[in-house]
Scaffold this motif. Structure first.
Motif, short mmCIF file in Angstrom:
data_model
loop_
_atom_site.label_atom_id
_atom_site.label_comp_id
_atom_site.label_asym_id
_atom_site.label_seq_id
_atom_site.Cartn_x
_atom_site.Cartn_y
_atom_site.Cartn_z
N ARG A 1 0.83 -1.21 0.00
CA ARG A 1 0.00 0.00 0.00
C ARG A 1 0.86 1.26 0.00
O ARG A 1 0.55 2.25 -0.66
CB ARG A 1 -0.93 -0.02 1.21
CG ARG A 1 -2.05 -1.05 1.08
CD ARG A 1 -2.80 -1.23 2.37
NE ARG A 1 -4.01 -2.05 2.19
CZ ARG A 1 -4.49 -2.90 3.10
NH1 ARG A 1 -3.86 -3.04 4.27
NH2 ARG A 1 -5.59 -3.59 2.85
N TRP A 2 1.96 1.21 0.74
CA TRP A 2 2.85 2.37 0.83
C TRP A 2 3.55 2.63 -0.50
O TRP A 2 3.70 3.77 -0.93
CB TRP A 2 3.85 2.12 1.95
CG TRP A 2 4.75 3.24 2.31
CD1 TRP A 2 4.41 4.44 2.87
CD2 TRP A 2 6.18 3.25 2.18
NE1 TRP A 2 5.54 5.20 3.09
CE2 TRP A 2 6.64 4.49 2.68
CE3 TRP A 2 7.11 2.33 1.70
CZ2 TRP A 2 7.98 4.84 2.70
CZ3 TRP A 2 8.45 2.67 1.73
CH2 TRP A 2 8.87 3.91 2.23
N LEU A 3 3.98 1.55 -1.16
CA LEU A 3 4.61 1.71 -2.47
C LEU A 3 3.62 2.24 -3.51
O LEU A 3 4.01 2.93 -4.45
CB LEU A 3 5.19 0.37 -2.94
CG LEU A 3 6.37 -0.19 -2.14
CD1 LEU A 3 6.76 -1.55 -2.69
CD2 LEU A 3 7.56 0.75 -2.16
N ALA A 4 2.35 1.90 -3.33
CA ALA A 4 1.33 2.34 -4.30
C ALA A 4 0.95 3.81 -4.12
O ALA A 4 0.45 4.44 -5.06
CB ALA A 4 0.09 1.46 -4.18
N GLU A 5 1.16 4.37 -2.94
CA GLU A 5 0.68 5.72 -2.64
C GLU A 5 1.10 6.78 -3.65
O GLU A 5 0.27 7.58 -4.09
CB GLU A 5 1.13 6.14 -1.23
CG GLU A 5 0.32 5.55 -0.12
CD GLU A 5 0.85 5.97 1.24
OE1 GLU A 5 1.80 6.80 1.30
OE2 GLU A 5 0.32 5.49 2.27
N PRO A 6 2.37 6.83 -4.07
CA PRO A 6 2.78 7.91 -5.00
C PRO A 6 2.31 7.68 -6.43
O PRO A 6 2.50 8.57 -7.27
CB PRO A 6 4.31 7.87 -4.93
CG PRO A 6 4.68 6.98 -3.82
CD PRO A 6 3.54 6.05 -3.62
#
Length: 254
Positions: A23-28
Motif C-alpha cells: 500500500r505504501w509503495l502504491a501511494e505515490p
C-alpha cells in the motif's frame, strides 16, 4: 471473486508487513503495484497480474518509474510498521541517518543470527563488523530517505502484459513481495544487480537519466549487498557465505 475479478491469494504466514509495504509503495502512483484486496495476519488477497515476456520498452519504463518511486521519499529511515523479509523479522524503527540504520537494523542482526545458527564463524562476523565500521566513510554523499522496495530481485518483478487487448503499447513491471521502508535508493539498484534481471542495462540507463545516482555508486554495490547476502546466509546457509565475505572484503578495500 463474486464480481468476476481474479485474485491471487497467499495463506499461511503473517502478511501484515507485506500488505503495508504494498500500500505504501502504491501511494505515490509511481510504479505498478497490485491492489491489496484484503489482508489479515494469515491471508493476503491481491489483484491478479497477467504476466508477459520482459521487453526493453517495459524495462525502460520501469527504470523511470523506479526513480519516481524513490523520489517520493519517506519520513525517516525505517517504516511505521514491523518489518519482515522472507520469513525473517526486521527492525523498522525510525533512524535519523542511513549508515547507522543500515548497519544496526539491516546487516548486523542477520549476521549475528547466522552466527548463532552455526552458519558463520566468529571470524566471519568480525570481518562483516569491520566492514560495517566503514559504512559512514564509504557510503557516498548523504541522501534523504528514499521510498524503496527493499527486496528488489528479479523474482519480485512481474513483467505484465500490455494494457490493450490487441497487444499494443508497452508492458509494465509490477512490484510484489516487498520489504518496503525508507532506505537508500542505491540498495534497490544493488539488489537488482545481485541476481540479475532482464534488460538490466536498460533499467539502469533509464533510471540514471531520470535521477542520476551519486558518483561512485557502482563501486558501492557490494556495500548495499551486505544485507541481502546476510539474509540469504540465514535462510540458505553456506551457499551464500562466500559471497557475503567477498562483499565485506570489497567494502574494506574501498
Amino acid at each position: 471473486m463474486d464480481d468476476g475479478r481474479r485474485v491471487f491469494v497467499k495463506r499461511g504466514a503473517d502478511f501484515t508487513a507485506e500488505a503495508a509495504g504494498l500500500r505504501w509503495l502504491a501511494e505515490p502512483e509511481a510504479v505498478a503495484v497490485p491492489e491489496v484486496v484484503e489482508a489479515d495476519r494469515d491471508t493476503l488477497v491481491l489483484e491478479w497480474i497477467d504476466t508477459a515476456q520482459a521487453t526493453a520498452e517495459a524495462a525502460e519504463r520501469f527504470g523511470r518509474e523506479l526513480a519516481a518511486l524513490h523520489a517520493a521519499g519517506a519520513e525517516a529511515f525505517g517504516a511505521p510498521w514491523p518489518g519482515s523479509i522472507a520469513e525473517l523479522p526486521m527492525d523498522n524503527g525510525p533512524a535519523s541517518d542511513w549508515p547507522s540504520f543500515y548497519t544496526s537494523q539491516r546487516v548486523l542482526p542477520f549476521v549475528r543470527q547466522a552466527r548463532d545458527a552455526g552458519r558463520l564463524s566468529a571470524a566471519d562476523v568480525d570481518l562483516v563488523e569491520e566492514a560495517c565500521d566503514r559504512v559512514t566513510e564509504v557510503s557516498g554523499p548523504a541522501e534523504p530517505p528514499a521510498r524503496i522496495h527493499g527486496d528488489l530481485w528479479n523474482g519480485n518483478l512481474l513483467w505484465s502484459a500490455p494494457p490493450d487487448t490487441d497487444g499494443a503499447g508497452p508492458g509494465r513491471v509490477a512490484l510484489v513481495d516487498p520489504a518496503a521502508h525508507g532506505g537508500h535508493r542505491e540498495t534497490d539498484l544493488a539488489m537488482l544487480a545481485l541476481f540479475g534481471a532482464p534488460h538490466l542495462a536498460v533499467i539502469l540507463g533509464a533510471y540514471r537519466e531520470a535521477a542520476p545516482p551519486a558518483d561512485g555508486w557502482r563501486e558501492r554495490v557490494p556495500l548495499h549487498q551486505l544485507h541481502p547476502l546476510a539474509v540469504h546466509v540465514c535462510l540458505y546457509g553456506d551457499a551464500y557465505r562466500g559471497s557475503l565475505l567477498t562483499a565485506a572484503s570489497e567494502v574494506l578495500a574501498m
